[in-house]
Design an enzyme around this catalytic site. Structure first.
Site, PDB file in Angstrom:
ATOM      1  N   GLY A  32      78.307  -8.853 -18.237  1.00 47.15           N
ATOM      2  CA  GLY A  32      78.467 -10.164 -18.850  1.00 47.15           C
ATOM      3  C   GLY A  32      79.508 -10.210 -19.957  1.00 47.15           C
ATOM      4  O   GLY A  32      79.575 -11.164 -20.723  1.00 47.15           O
ATOM      5  N   GLU A  90      75.325   0.268 -13.475  1.00 52.13           N
ATOM      6  CA  GLU A  90      75.768  -0.842 -14.318  1.00 52.13           C
ATOM      7  C   GLU A  90      75.913  -0.388 -15.771  1.00 52.13           C
ATOM      8  O   GLU A  90      74.920  -0.349 -16.508  1.00 52.13           O
ATOM      9  CB  GLU A  90      74.754  -1.988 -14.250  1.00 52.13           C
ATOM     10  CG  GLU A  90      74.583  -2.556 -12.855  1.00 52.13           C
ATOM     11  CD  GLU A  90      74.107  -4.001 -12.896  1.00 52.13           C
ATOM     12  OE1 GLU A  90      74.752  -4.833 -12.261  1.00 52.13           O
ATOM     13  OE2 GLU A  90      73.106  -4.286 -13.585  1.00 52.13           O
ATOM     14  N   LYS A 129      69.912 -13.943 -12.325  1.00 51.40           N
ATOM     15  CA  LYS A 129      69.242 -13.928 -13.638  1.00 51.40           C
ATOM     16  C   LYS A 129      68.463 -15.238 -13.840  1.00 51.40           C
ATOM     17  O   LYS A 129      67.907 -15.759 -12.881  1.00 51.40           O
ATOM     18  CB  LYS A 129      70.275 -13.674 -14.743  1.00 51.40           C
ATOM     19  CG  LYS A 129      71.130 -12.450 -14.431  1.00 51.40           C
ATOM     20  CD  LYS A 129      71.986 -11.985 -15.570  1.00 51.40           C
ATOM     21  CE  LYS A 129      72.782 -10.771 -15.104  1.00 51.40           C
ATOM     22  NZ  LYS A 129      73.530 -10.118 -16.171  1.00 51.40           N
ATOM     23  N   GLU A 171      68.810  -5.404 -18.738  1.00 54.69           N
ATOM     24  CA  GLU A 171      68.245  -6.478 -19.570  1.00 54.69           C
ATOM     25  C   GLU A 171      66.732  -6.322 -19.665  1.00 54.69           C
ATOM     26  O   GLU A 171      66.121  -6.613 -20.697  1.00 54.69           O
ATOM     27  CB  GLU A 171      68.647  -7.852 -18.991  1.00 54.69           C
ATOM     28  CG  GLU A 171      70.116  -8.146 -19.295  1.00 54.69           C
ATOM     29  CD  GLU A 171      70.815  -9.051 -18.308  1.00 54.69           C
ATOM     30  OE1 GLU A 171      70.144  -9.739 -17.517  1.00 54.69           O
ATOM     31  OE2 GLU A 171      72.064  -9.059 -18.317  1.00 54.69           O
ATOM     32  N   SER A 201      80.524  -7.306 -14.668  1.00 52.07           N
ATOM     33  CA  SER A 201      81.733  -8.147 -14.647  1.00 52.07           C
ATOM     34  C   SER A 201      82.556  -8.016 -13.365  1.00 52.07           C
ATOM     35  O   SER A 201      83.780  -8.095 -13.388  1.00 52.07           O
ATOM     36  CB  SER A 201      82.600  -7.871 -15.880  1.00 52.07           C
ATOM     37  OG  SER A 201      81.890  -8.219 -17.058  1.00 52.07           O
ATOM     38  N   HIS A 261      66.682  -3.321 -14.300  1.00 47.03           N
ATOM     39  CA  HIS A 261      67.924  -3.894 -14.837  1.00 47.03           C
ATOM     40  C   HIS A 261      67.985  -3.627 -16.344  1.00 47.03           C
ATOM     41  O   HIS A 261      66.952  -3.652 -17.019  1.00 47.03           O
ATOM     42  CB  HIS A 261      67.982  -5.400 -14.560  1.00 47.03           C
ATOM     43  CG  HIS A 261      69.331  -5.970 -14.856  1.00 47.03           C
ATOM     44  ND1 HIS A 261      69.721  -6.287 -16.137  1.00 47.03           N
ATOM     45  CD2 HIS A 261      70.396  -6.231 -14.060  1.00 47.03           C
ATOM     46  CE1 HIS A 261      70.979  -6.730 -16.099  1.00 47.03           C
ATOM     47  NE2 HIS A 261      71.404  -6.711 -14.848  1.00 47.03           N
ATOM     48  N   ASN A 279      72.946 -11.278  -8.595  1.00 37.80           N
ATOM     49  CA  ASN A 279      71.801 -11.301  -9.497  1.00 37.80           C
ATOM     50  C   ASN A 279      71.941 -12.578 -10.325  1.00 37.80           C
ATOM     51  O   ASN A 279      72.746 -12.638 -11.240  1.00 37.80           O
ATOM     52  CB  ASN A 279      71.831 -10.052 -10.392  1.00 37.80           C
ATOM     53  CG  ASN A 279      70.800 -10.120 -11.507  1.00 37.80           C
ATOM     54  OD1 ASN A 279      69.887 -10.958 -11.464  1.00 37.80           O
ATOM     55  ND2 ASN A 279      70.929  -9.256 -12.505  1.00 37.80           N
TER      56      ASN A 279
HETATM   57  P1  PGA Z   1      77.700  -9.631 -14.621  1.00 37.71           P
HETATM   58  O1  PGA Z   1      76.192  -9.093 -14.465  1.00 37.71           O
HETATM   59  O2  PGA Z   1      78.340  -9.540 -13.263  1.00 37.71           O
HETATM   60  O3  PGA Z   1      77.559 -11.046 -15.107  1.00 37.71           O
HETATM   61  O4  PGA Z   1      78.378  -8.731 -15.600  1.00 37.71           O
HETATM   62  C1  PGA Z   1      75.908  -8.004 -13.658  1.00 37.71           C
HETATM   63  C2  PGA Z   1      74.432  -7.684 -13.712  1.00 37.71           C
HETATM   64  O5  PGA Z   1      73.830  -7.819 -14.785  1.00 37.71           O
HETATM   65  O6  PGA Z   1      73.834  -7.293 -12.688  1.00 37.71           O
END
Ligand code: PGA
Length: 252
Positions: free
Chosen positions: A172, A166, A11, A96, A212, A94, A9
Site C-alpha cells: 500500500g 509480501e 481488504k 495487517e 504495490s 496477512h 485482496n
Molecule cells: P497492495 O496490497 O497491492 O495494495 O500493496 C497488497 C496486499 O496487502 O496483499
C-alpha cells in the site's frame, strides 16, 4: 510447470453492489483456469454473493478465518462456514492481521491446518518489516515464518498451499520491491520449503509476490523464476487493471 495464480485482496473495500458489478464485468473475461488461477478475496458477509457470480475461471477467497471448528468467538468466521458457502481460498497471516489483530506464527499454523481440514486452499502471507530489511536479516526472518507455518503440514497438503511473499514496507505504499529483491526472497522461501520437505516438493509449491503490484510492474515480477503470481491489494479493485494483471500471467 507451476501455474500462475493472480489473487486480488480487496481488504475492507467494496460494497456488495460494487463487488457484484466487478464480477459481472470480469468473471467471463478472465482466461481459462487451465492457464492461470484467478482469485478475488472479499469481505466475509458478501462471500456467498460473490461465489454465486464467480464463473468457471474466477474463484473467491476469504481474507481470514478462525482455527477452531466452532465456539464462543464473537465476530469470527469458521472454516466450516466458508466451505459451506463455496469459498475456494483463504488468505492466512496477512501482515495487517499480524500487526493489528494479534495473528502469530502459531495461529497461522493452526489456521493452515484448519483450512486443509475443510478443503480450503490457504494463501499464506509472510514478509519482513523495513527494520528487518535494513538490518539485513530478511532471509532468516522469512525462513523462520515459513518453517513455523509448515509445522505438521504434510507433503501432500503443502502442494496445495500458496505462499505470498509480501514485504510489509511495500504494501500500500507504492514502493514495490525490485524484481531482483522479490526473487531473492521468493527463492529463499523455496529453499526453506526444500529443507522442510525436499527439492521436488519445493519445486511444485507456488509463491506469489505482493506489495504495490500494478499493471505497470507485474510483467517484470512474473518474469522472475521463483515468482508464480501476485497477491494484489489496491490495483485489484479496478476491473480493467485486474484483467490486465491476470492476462500478464499468460505471457510467461
Ligand atoms: P497492495 O496490497 O497491492 O495494495 O500493496 C497488497 C496486499 O496487502 O496483499
Amino acid at each position: 510447470m507451476r501455474k500462475y495464480i493472480i489473487a486480488g485482496n480487496w481488504k475492507m473495500f467494496k460494497t456488495r453492489g460494487e463487488a457484484i458489478n466487478f464480477l459481472l464485468q470480469v468473471a467471463d473475461k478472465v482466461p481459462s483456469s487451465d492457464l492461470v488461477d484467478s482469485v478475488v478475496c472479499t469481505q466475509a458477509p458478501i462471500l456467498r454473493d460473490c461465489v454465486k457470480r464467480q464463473g468457471d475461471n474466477l474463484k473467491v477467497g476469504a481474507q481470514n478465518m478462525h482455527f477452531k471448528d466452532s465456539g464462543a468467538y464473537t465476530g469470527e468466521t469458521s472454516a466450516l462456514l466458508l466451505q459451506e458457502l463455496g469459498v475456494t481460498y483463504v488468505i492466512i497471516g496477512h501482515s495487517e492481521r499480524r500487526a493489528m489483530f494479534n495473528e502469530t506464527d502459531e495461529t497461522v499454523n493452526l489456521k493452515i491446518k484448519q483450512a486443509f481440514a475443510f478443503n480450503l486452499l490457504p494463501i499464506v502471507c509472510v514478509g519482513e518489516s523495513l527494520e528487518i530489511r535494513e538490518a539485513g536479516t530478511t532471509d532468516e526472518f522469512v525462513s523462520n515464518q515459513v518453517v513455523k507455518a509448515l509445522e505438521g503440514i504434510s507433503k501432500e497438503d503443502v502442494l496445495d498451499l500458496v505462499f505470498a511473499y509480501e514485504p510489509i514496507w511495500a504494501i500500500g505504499t507504492g514502493r514495490t520491491a525490485t524484481p531482483e529483491m522479490a526473487e531473492e526472497t521468493c527463492k529463499t522461501i523455496r529453499n526453506t520449503i526444500a529443507k522442510v520437505y525436499d527439492a521436488d516438493t519445493a519445486s511444485k509449491v507456488r509463491i506469489q509476490y505482493g506489495g504495490s503490484v500494478n499493471p505497470a510492474n507485474i510483467d517484470e515480477l512474473l518474469a522472475e523464476e521463483d515468482i508464480d503470481g501476485a497477491l494484489i491489494g489496491g490495483a485489484s479493485l479496478d476491473p480493467e487493471k485486474f484483467l490486465t494483471m491476470v492476462n500478464a500471467a499468460l505471457k510467461h
